[in-house]
Scaffold this motif. Structure first.
Motif, PDB file in Angstrom:
ATOM      1  N   ILE A 185       1.514  -8.788   1.713  1.00 15.92           N
ATOM      2  CA  ILE A 185       1.584  -7.337   1.563  1.00 15.92           C
ATOM      3  C   ILE A 185       1.390  -7.015   0.066  1.00 15.92           C
ATOM      4  CG2 ILE A 185       3.086  -5.300   1.844  1.00 15.92           C
ATOM      5  CD1 ILE A 185       2.490  -6.502   4.536  1.00 15.92           C
ATOM      6  N   PHE A 197      -3.450   7.403   8.051  1.00 15.40           N
ATOM      7  CA  PHE A 197      -2.698   6.249   8.543  1.00 15.40           C
ATOM      8  C   PHE A 197      -1.264   6.727   8.811  1.00 15.40           C
ATOM      9  CE2 PHE A 197       0.281   2.963   6.812  1.00 15.40           C
ATOM     10  CZ  PHE A 197       0.304   2.183   7.959  1.00 15.40           C
ATOM     11  N   GLY A 233       0.836  -1.208   0.000  1.00 15.67           N
ATOM     12  CA  GLY A 233       0.000   0.000   0.000  1.00 15.67           C
ATOM     13  C   GLY A 233       0.863   1.247   0.000  1.00 15.67           C
ATOM     14  N   GLU A 252      -8.137   9.711   2.835  1.00 21.27           N
ATOM     15  CA  GLU A 252      -8.559   8.325   3.027  1.00 21.27           C
ATOM     16  C   GLU A 252     -10.079   8.315   3.031  1.00 21.27           C
ATOM     17  OE1 GLU A 252      -6.547   6.845   6.569  1.00 21.27           O
ATOM     18  OE2 GLU A 252      -4.602   7.244   5.663  1.00 21.27           O
ATOM     19  N   ASN A 307      -7.878   6.188   9.052  1.00 27.70           N
ATOM     20  CA  ASN A 307      -7.414   5.123   9.943  1.00 27.70           C
ATOM     21  C   ASN A 307      -6.429   5.726  10.944  1.00 27.70           C
ATOM     22  OD1 ASN A 307      -6.357   2.843  11.149  1.00 27.70           O
ATOM     23  ND2 ASN A 307      -5.291   2.101   9.340  1.00 27.70           N
ATOM     24  N   THR A 327       1.467   6.643   6.115  1.00 28.51           N
ATOM     25  CA  THR A 327       1.306   7.606   5.019  1.00 28.51           C
ATOM     26  C   THR A 327       1.854   8.961   5.451  1.00 28.51           C
ATOM     27  OG1 THR A 327      -0.683   6.424   4.369  1.00 28.51           O
ATOM     28  CG2 THR A 327      -0.359   8.597   3.401  1.00 28.51           C
ATOM     29  N   LYS A 357      -4.814  -5.640   3.219  1.00 27.75           N
ATOM     30  CA  LYS A 357      -5.911  -5.697   4.201  1.00 27.75           C
ATOM     31  C   LYS A 357      -7.058  -6.563   3.678  1.00 27.75           C
ATOM     32  CE  LYS A 357      -3.339  -2.451   6.007  1.00 27.75           C
ATOM     33  NZ  LYS A 357      -2.079  -2.818   6.590  1.00 27.75           N
ATOM     34  N   THR A 400      -8.479   1.814   1.136  1.00 33.89           N
ATOM     35  CA  THR A 400      -8.092   0.558   1.781  1.00 33.89           C
ATOM     36  C   THR A 400      -9.188   0.028   2.705  1.00 33.89           C
ATOM     37  OG1 THR A 400      -5.764   1.168   1.729  1.00 33.89           O
ATOM     38  CG2 THR A 400      -6.391  -0.470   3.370  1.00 33.89           C
TER      39      THR A 400
HETATM   40  C1  LIG Z   1      -5.292   3.264   5.066  1.00 33.86           C
HETATM   41  C2  LIG Z   1      -3.975   2.611   4.799  1.00 33.86           C
HETATM   42  N1  LIG Z   1      -3.255   2.992   3.731  1.00 33.86           N
HETATM   43  C3  LIG Z   1      -2.066   2.443   3.452  1.00 33.86           C
HETATM   44  C4  LIG Z   1      -1.509   1.472   4.255  1.00 33.86           C
HETATM   45  C5  LIG Z   1      -0.159   0.917   3.917  1.00 33.86           C
HETATM   46  O1  LIG Z   1      -0.276  -0.338   3.342  1.00 33.86           O
HETATM   47  P1  LIG Z   1       0.873  -1.459   3.351  1.00 33.86           P
HETATM   48  O2  LIG Z   1       1.110  -1.832   4.774  1.00 33.86           O
HETATM   49  O3  LIG Z   1       0.310  -2.536   2.501  1.00 33.86           O
HETATM   50  O4  LIG Z   1       2.100  -0.841   2.751  1.00 33.86           O
HETATM   51  C6  LIG Z   1      -2.223   1.030   5.380  1.00 33.86           C
HETATM   52  C7  LIG Z   1      -1.625   0.002   6.262  1.00 33.86           C
HETATM   53  O5  LIG Z   1      -2.006  -0.189   7.390  1.00 33.86           O
HETATM   54  C8  LIG Z   1      -3.485   1.624   5.666  1.00 33.86           C
HETATM   55  O6  LIG Z   1      -4.202   1.241   6.725  1.00 33.86           O
END
Ligand SMILES: Cc1ncc(COP(=O)(O)O)c(C=O)c1O
Lengths: 69, 409
Positions: free
Chosen positions: B213, B107, B82, B150, B154, B110, B204, B181
């Motif tokens: 992942i 998150f 992600g 988002e 989160n 990010t 997720k 996500t």
């Molecule tokens: C809303 C959101 N975006 C991006 C990510 C990042 O994803 P990844 O862990 O697959 O790199 C997450 C991971 O928890 C997330 O919850």
């Protein structure tokens, strides 16, 4: 009719046909990802069905997935 | 093919000559061609095919076709995580001196990506609050390259007003980017709600089971890229494909964040049951939110579906009357949170969401460790907060485990 596809002269056993039919006839892979140029101009996807391909047309099928720059 | 499940299961073309019903895993670094001319045609973009799995791979392509179909988009790029999905979008749309505007309830990863990587390359990040989208208008200038949010923050669990965001973005011809996500394509139809680029951590809910992942990026086809300042590529493309071509050729294939074929396969497997699982995740979160409200040591339950929650209406509108699989609770303080986690027997303490297992985490001491207090607060994170990702177990068993952990010895 005789048309040029990606630089190669190609004989098509038809007087004319739609771009959509040409994509099928030529077995163009991943049609959803191809850019189609007809006589130097890009066609919108919505035009594939209505645009007719005629004798002497020059057509390019182009992808952006290959390697290179 | 119209229904979500039908698309998830059947979209995409597998051209394997053995005609398997389930997608094969093309576990190969490179692909050979019958002659050098044919290979040159693929490299130059005159014909389609696979060369090297950092650039494309048939299993990964199948996942891309499925996700693009589910989002009703014009094309997708699957990536290794992600985070790399967000990074590829950012690297594609910005350069040094540019600015972006992002929701402040992000998150943690990010936020760290924006602060640690993009600030270093002189991309300025403005943060707005999704409760006050009008703030964006004051932040926009001629250097603004994108608006980022988002779909469900989160862990703040805020839901933006997409009409308002789109209205502001359209007026200034700036693309709207959404990290979906937590909502997944099953809850949120990004294209319909004016999102231009939608991305997911497929780690997720898409892959499900917490097995891998991965990440995906989709161009919904809403945005007209014709006048956007992209770095040039040698590929000649229709203007509709400018974003996808630039993302692939300038960034994705060069930084090497390809998704492995096996991980793509796990995502494809996950898509088969995404809708079924999402229904259950959402239902379990709803039941859990209700049950936890009655536990006296729980000071607060934050779940967008709760009657008094200010995002309830948005959930009804954007997510077809669903509210996602996440909820947060507040206990008296960090000590009580840690004590509860320690006593859980089934619910797992893990830094993930969307797993079949119910997961719990104390965000302040983990994902947001080391964040300044004011940033934590903006993300809805405090010392007394626990985030719960409702799993697929029987709701009663989840409730009973949490109950014994809160009340027991
Ligand atoms: C809303 C959101 N975006 C991006 C990510 C990042 O994803 P990844 O862990 O697959 O790199 C997450 C991971 O928890 C997330 O919850």
């Amino acid at each position: 009719m005789k048309i040029v596809i990606n630089g190669k002269e190609t004989l098509i056993e038809k007087e004319q046909l739609s771009m959509r039919d040409l994509l099928v006839l030529q077995n163009v892979k991943m049609p959803e990802a191809v850019s189609v140029e007809l006589n130097g101009e890009f066609l919108n996807r919505s035009e594939f069905a209505s645009k007719t391909v005629k004798d002497n047309d020059v057509i390019e099928f182009l992808y952006f997935m290959g390697g290179g720059k | 093919m119209k229904g979500f499940n039908t698309i998830a299961i059947h979209a995409g073309q597998s051209t394997d000559p053995a005609m398997p019903t389930m997608a094969p895993v093309y576990q190969s670094a490179a692909f050979t061609w019958e002659n050098p001319e044919a290979m040159e045609d693929v490299f130059s973009g005159r014909s389609y095919g696979h060369l090297y799995s950092r650039i494309s791979n048939p299993t990964v392509t199948l996942l891309e076709q499925k996700i693009s179909s589910l989002e009703n988009g014009i094309g997708a790029i699957a990536v290794s995580s992600g985070m790399s999905a967000i990074a590829v979008v950012m690297f594609t749309l910005t350069e040094a001196g540019d600015e972006i505007i992002s929701s402040n309830a992000l998150f943690g990863g990010t936020r760290t990506l924006f602060q640690n990587v993009f600030k270093k390359y002189n991309v300025k990040i403005h943060y707005y609050d999704n409760d006050h989208p009008e703030e964006i208008e004051k932040m926009i200038n001629e250097k603004t390259r994108l608006i980022f949010t988002e779909t469900i923050g989160n862990p703040r669990l805020d839901i933006p007003d997409f009409e308002k965001l789109a209205q502001i973005a359209r007026k200034k011809n700036i693309p709207l980017i959404a990290d979906s996500t937590i909502s997944t394509p099953f809850l949120f139809q990004a294209k319909k709600h004016h999102v231009d680029i939608v991305l997911h951590s497929s780690t997720k809910y898409i892959s499900g089971s917490g097995s891998t992942i991965g990440g995906v990026i989709v161009d919904t086809g809403n945005f007209n890229w014709q006048n956007f300042h992209f770095q040039k590529t040698a590929a000649k493309v229709h203007p509709d494909f400018l974003f996808l071509a630039s993302a692939r050729k300038n960034i994705f294939q060069n930084i090497g964040c390809a998704l492995s074929p096996f991980n793509a396969w796990l995502n494809i497997l996950g898509l088969d049951t995404l809708a079924l699982r999402m229904e259950k995740h959402c239902k379990n979160a709803e039941i859990l939110a209700q049950a936890l409200t009655d536990f006296s040591p729980v000071k607060e339950v934050n779940f967008p579906g709760n009657k008094n929650n200010k995002y309830r209406e948005a959930g009804i509108k954007y997510f077809n009357n669903r509210f996602g699989g996440l909820l947060t609770i507040k206990l008296s303080g960090k000590k009580e949170c840690f004590n509860m986690i320690r006593k859980l027997k089934m619910v797992k303490n893990a830094a993930n969401i969307g797993d079949s297992r119910t997961l719990i985490i104390h965000p302040a001491s983990t994902i947001y460790y080391g964040f300044p207090e004011d940033e934590k607060l903006r993300c809805g994170v405090s010392d007394d907060l626990l985030r719960i990702s409702a799993g697929l177990e029987d709701a009663e068993d989840i409730i009973n485990d949490i109950k014994q952990a809160i009340f027991g010895g």
